[in-house]
Write a protein that holds these residues in place. Structure first.
Motif, PDB file in Angstrom:
ATOM      1  N   ALA A 296       2.974  -7.336  -1.472  1.00 40.80           N
ATOM      2  CA  ALA A 296       1.692  -7.168  -0.793  1.00 40.80           C
ATOM      3  C   ALA A 296       1.190  -8.459  -0.153  1.00 40.80           C
ATOM      4  O   ALA A 296       0.060  -8.889  -0.376  1.00 40.80           O
ATOM      5  CB  ALA A 296       0.655  -6.627  -1.772  1.00 40.80           C
TER       6      ALA A 296
ATOM      7  N   GLN B 262      -2.113  -2.873  -3.100  1.00 43.30           N
ATOM      8  CA  GLN B 262      -0.856  -3.600  -2.988  1.00 43.30           C
ATOM      9  C   GLN B 262       0.285  -2.672  -2.570  1.00 43.30           C
ATOM     10  O   GLN B 262       1.142  -3.053  -1.766  1.00 43.30           O
ATOM     11  CB  GLN B 262      -0.518  -4.304  -4.300  1.00 43.30           C
TER      12      GLN B 262
ATOM     13  N   GLN C  46       0.088  -2.090   1.157  1.00 42.84           N
ATOM     14  CA  GLN C  46       0.535  -3.272   1.902  1.00 42.84           C
ATOM     15  C   GLN C  46       2.054  -3.433   1.811  1.00 42.84           C
ATOM     16  O   GLN C  46       2.712  -3.721   2.812  1.00 42.84           O
ATOM     17  CB  GLN C  46      -0.159  -4.534   1.394  1.00 42.84           C
TER      18      GLN C  46
END
Length: 130
Positions: A36, A52, A55
């Motif tokens: 992330a 996270q 991402q």
């Protein structure tokens, strides 16, 4: 089509992945584990698995595009999750679907104690056949 998705008779048909992916094609793309990080290398969403995961999967999509591969050409992914628990699956699945849509590559989720650097909660790697 370079990928044939197979769910063999006698095995359950998973909701979010395929049991077997047979691949044919002339080029393979191997994407290193994506975490992330933003473009500057800063951790996105510290302490937030959902943030996270989104991402990390978005970074995976960027890597595929840079190699001339599309998410639907991914044959396999491996997802590493710090202190994994079954209740994390919906969060991970939502982030995965944001990149892969209806495509369901073969996958493995591995619970780990830690990742390469402190603060990372999820890492995703992929193999695509173009």
């Amino acid at each position: 089509m370079p990928l044939e998705l197979i769910n063999p008779e006698g095995l359950p048909t998973p909701e979010s992945y395929t049991q077997v992916v047979a691949a044919s094609g002339s080029r393979m793309v191997f994407v290193a584990g994506q975490v992330a990080d933003d473009a500057q290398g800063n951790l996105v969403a510290p302490g937030d698995l959902s943030g996270q995961a989104h991402q990390a999967f978005a970074n995976l999509g960027r890597c595929l595009a840079a190699a001339g591969a599309a998410p639907e050409q991914v044959a396999r992914i491996t997802i590493y999750v710090v202190s994994h628990k079954p209740e994390y699956l919906p969060l991970i699945s939502k982030a995965r679907i944001a990149v892969f849509g209806d495509h369901k590559p073969a996958d493995t989720i591995v619970g780990v104690q830690t990742l390469a650097e402190s603060g990372y909660l999820v890492e995703v790697e992929a193999i695509a056949v173009v």
